[in-house]
Write a protein that holds these residues in place. Structure first.
Motif, PDB file in Angstrom:
ATOM      1  N   GLN B  10       0.853 -29.712 103.151  1.00  0.00           N
ATOM      2  CA  GLN B  10       0.048 -30.777 103.768  1.00  0.00           C
ATOM      3  C   GLN B  10      -1.160 -30.185 104.483  1.00  0.00           C
ATOM      4  OE1 GLN B  10       2.251 -33.599 106.142  1.00  0.00           O
ATOM      5  NE2 GLN B  10       0.430 -34.137 107.324  1.00  0.00           N
ATOM      6  N   GLU B  11      -0.969 -29.052 105.143  1.00  0.00           N
ATOM      7  CA  GLU B  11      -2.094 -28.422 105.841  1.00  0.00           C
ATOM      8  C   GLU B  11      -3.124 -27.886 104.846  1.00  0.00           C
ATOM      9  OE1 GLU B  11      -0.430 -26.711 110.023  1.00  0.00           O
ATOM     10  OE2 GLU B  11       0.605 -26.015 108.230  1.00  0.00           O
ATOM     11  N   LEU B  15      -7.028 -28.821 104.898  1.00  0.00           N
ATOM     12  CA  LEU B  15      -8.001 -27.751 105.157  1.00  0.00           C
ATOM     13  C   LEU B  15      -8.878 -27.412 103.955  1.00  0.00           C
ATOM     14  CD1 LEU B  15      -5.661 -25.279 107.116  1.00  0.00           C
ATOM     15  CD2 LEU B  15      -7.478 -26.691 108.088  1.00  0.00           C
ATOM     16  N   VAL B  16      -8.573 -28.009 102.803  1.00  0.00           N
ATOM     17  CA  VAL B  16      -9.203 -27.523 101.575  1.00  0.00           C
ATOM     18  C   VAL B  16     -10.735 -27.632 101.609  1.00  0.00           C
ATOM     19  CG1 VAL B  16      -8.990 -29.695 100.285  1.00  0.00           C
ATOM     20  CG2 VAL B  16      -9.027 -27.512  99.054  1.00  0.00           C
ATOM     21  N   HIS B  35      -0.763 -19.044 101.204  1.00  0.00           N
ATOM     22  CA  HIS B  35      -0.004 -20.198 100.716  1.00  0.00           C
ATOM     23  C   HIS B  35      -0.359 -20.488  99.254  1.00  0.00           C
ATOM     24  CE1 HIS B  35       2.120 -24.138 101.187  1.00  0.00           C
ATOM     25  NE2 HIS B  35       1.358 -24.389 100.128  1.00  0.00           N
ATOM     26  N   VAL B  36      -1.632 -20.533  98.970  1.00  0.00           N
ATOM     27  CA  VAL B  36      -2.065 -20.838  97.601  1.00  0.00           C
ATOM     28  C   VAL B  36      -1.558 -19.772  96.622  1.00  0.00           C
ATOM     29  CG1 VAL B  36      -4.103 -21.016  96.120  1.00  0.00           C
ATOM     30  CG2 VAL B  36      -4.075 -22.170  98.328  1.00  0.00           C
ATOM     31  N   ASP B  40       2.230 -22.928  93.364  1.00  0.00           N
ATOM     32  CA  ASP B  40       1.514 -23.339  92.157  1.00  0.00           C
ATOM     33  C   ASP B  40       0.863 -24.712  92.324  1.00  0.00           C
ATOM     34  OD1 ASP B  40       2.050 -21.052  90.842  1.00  0.00           O
ATOM     35  OD2 ASP B  40       3.639 -21.853  89.562  1.00  0.00           O
ATOM     36  N   GLY B  41       1.538 -25.596  93.036  1.00  0.00           N
ATOM     37  CA  GLY B  41       0.994 -26.940  93.234  1.00  0.00           C
ATOM     38  C   GLY B  41      -0.316 -26.903  94.003  1.00  0.00           C
ATOM     39  N   CYS B  42      -0.348 -26.113  95.063  1.00  0.00           N
ATOM     40  CA  CYS B  42      -1.578 -26.030  95.872  1.00  0.00           C
ATOM     41  C   CYS B  42      -2.667 -25.241  95.138  1.00  0.00           C
ATOM     42  CB  CYS B  42      -1.270 -25.415  97.239  1.00  0.00           C
ATOM     43  SG  CYS B  42      -0.371 -26.562  98.316  1.00  0.00           S
ATOM     44  N   ASP B  43      -2.248 -24.268  94.333  1.00  0.00           N
ATOM     45  CA  ASP B  43      -3.221 -23.521  93.521  1.00  0.00           C
ATOM     46  C   ASP B  43      -3.910 -24.483  92.549  1.00  0.00           C
ATOM     47  OD1 ASP B  43      -4.548 -21.242  92.547  1.00  0.00           O
ATOM     48  OD2 ASP B  43      -3.082 -20.993  90.952  1.00  0.00           O
ATOM     49  N   TRP B  44      -3.102 -25.346  91.937  1.00  0.00           N
ATOM     50  CA  TRP B  44      -3.649 -26.333  91.008  1.00  0.00           C
ATOM     51  C   TRP B  44      -4.569 -27.298  91.759  1.00  0.00           C
ATOM     52  CZ3 TRP B  44      -3.349 -31.668  90.688  1.00  0.00           C
ATOM     53  CH2 TRP B  44      -3.757 -32.235  89.473  1.00  0.00           C
TER      54      TRP B  44
END
Lengths: 166, 82
Positions: B10-11, B15-16, B35-36, B40-44
């Motif tokens: 969520q953060e 922050l993106v 974190h990224v 994998d989800g946040c990387d995507w």
């Protein structure tokens, strides 16, 4: 100083997608930027930083110019890749992942945090970066933030011993 | 943020934009990237945001058809009133 750098399998930077000049029989070409942690500059790992950034391929990198020491990385204005660390391959990544999973189970059981047990095995396909984080998080939940760092340090030692990194 | 050793998905979402604008403090940016690196989800998600910004950045006002521009302006005004 010499340090280490993870890249994507295609030789590009994990976050920048910069196509690094790769070493062959000789080091790769020098790359120069303005150093500014997490904004620009050549980012690299000390041995103790490796678990935080575990990626696909690992290189030894020579840094030049003033090196800024960061909590989990170093940043310099110039760098060139010296050699690929061949020992960091898929088998090694799998072995480190398994080691972290086993350690995570051990920490969860010792800390009486059974709910983590359901997370560990399904996370294994995600690889070493996630499993090393999971183990450190369980250590933190069981014994506080110092335990998180201690687990990260332990992981770095495991890697360094087997790949003979200094 | 610096007292934490990690951030949540969520953060990352929150922050993106600051991350892509290079507006995060170094320590927070480092936690974001850590974190990224394992999620994998946040990387995507980060990839999608980069692609979106890159694509939208190439569209000039003249390239937007008048009817589409009107629809967008109406939607924007209604969103501001809501």
């Amino acid at each position: 100083m010499n340090a280490y750098k993870f890249l994507r399998a295609d030789g590009t930077g994990v976050f920048t997608r910069f196509a690094w000049p790769l070493p062959g029989d000789t080091p790769g070409a020098w790359v120069q930027t303005e150093p500014d942690p997490c904004r620009s500059g050549i980012h690299a790992c000390r041995v103790r930083d490796l678990p935080y950034w575990a990626g696909r391929v690992l290189y030894e990198i020579e840094l030049d110019g003033p090196v800024v020491e960061h909590k989990t990385k170093v940043v310099a204005p110039r760098g060139r890749l010296l050699r690929r660390i061949d020992g960091w391959d898929d088998d090694f990544r799998a072995a480190f992942t398994r080691h972290c999973a086993d350690r995570a189970h051990e920490l969860a059981r010792a800390g009486g945090i059974e709910r983590w047990e359901e997370v560990i095995e399904p996370s294994i396909p995600e690889g070493p970066a996630l499993l090393s984080f999971v183990a450190a998080r369980i250590a933190e939940e069981a014994a506080g933030v110092e335990a998180y760092h201690a687990e990260r340090s332990r992981q770095a030692g495991w890697i360094a011993d087997r790949l003979r990194l200094v | 943020m610096a007292e934490h050793e990690h951030i949540s998905c969520q953060e990352v979402v929150e922050l993106v934009n600051d991350y892509l604008d290079k507006g995060l403090e170094p320590e927070t940016a480092s936690l974001f990237e850590q974190h990224v690196n394992f999620c994998d989800g946040c990387d995507w998600y980060l990839d999608q945001m980069r692609t979106t910004i890159s694509t939208v950045g190439r569209v000039t006002e003249e390239e937007v058809p008048p009817e589409m521009r009107d629809k967008l302006m109406t939607a924007f005004r209604e969103w501001k009133r809501s």
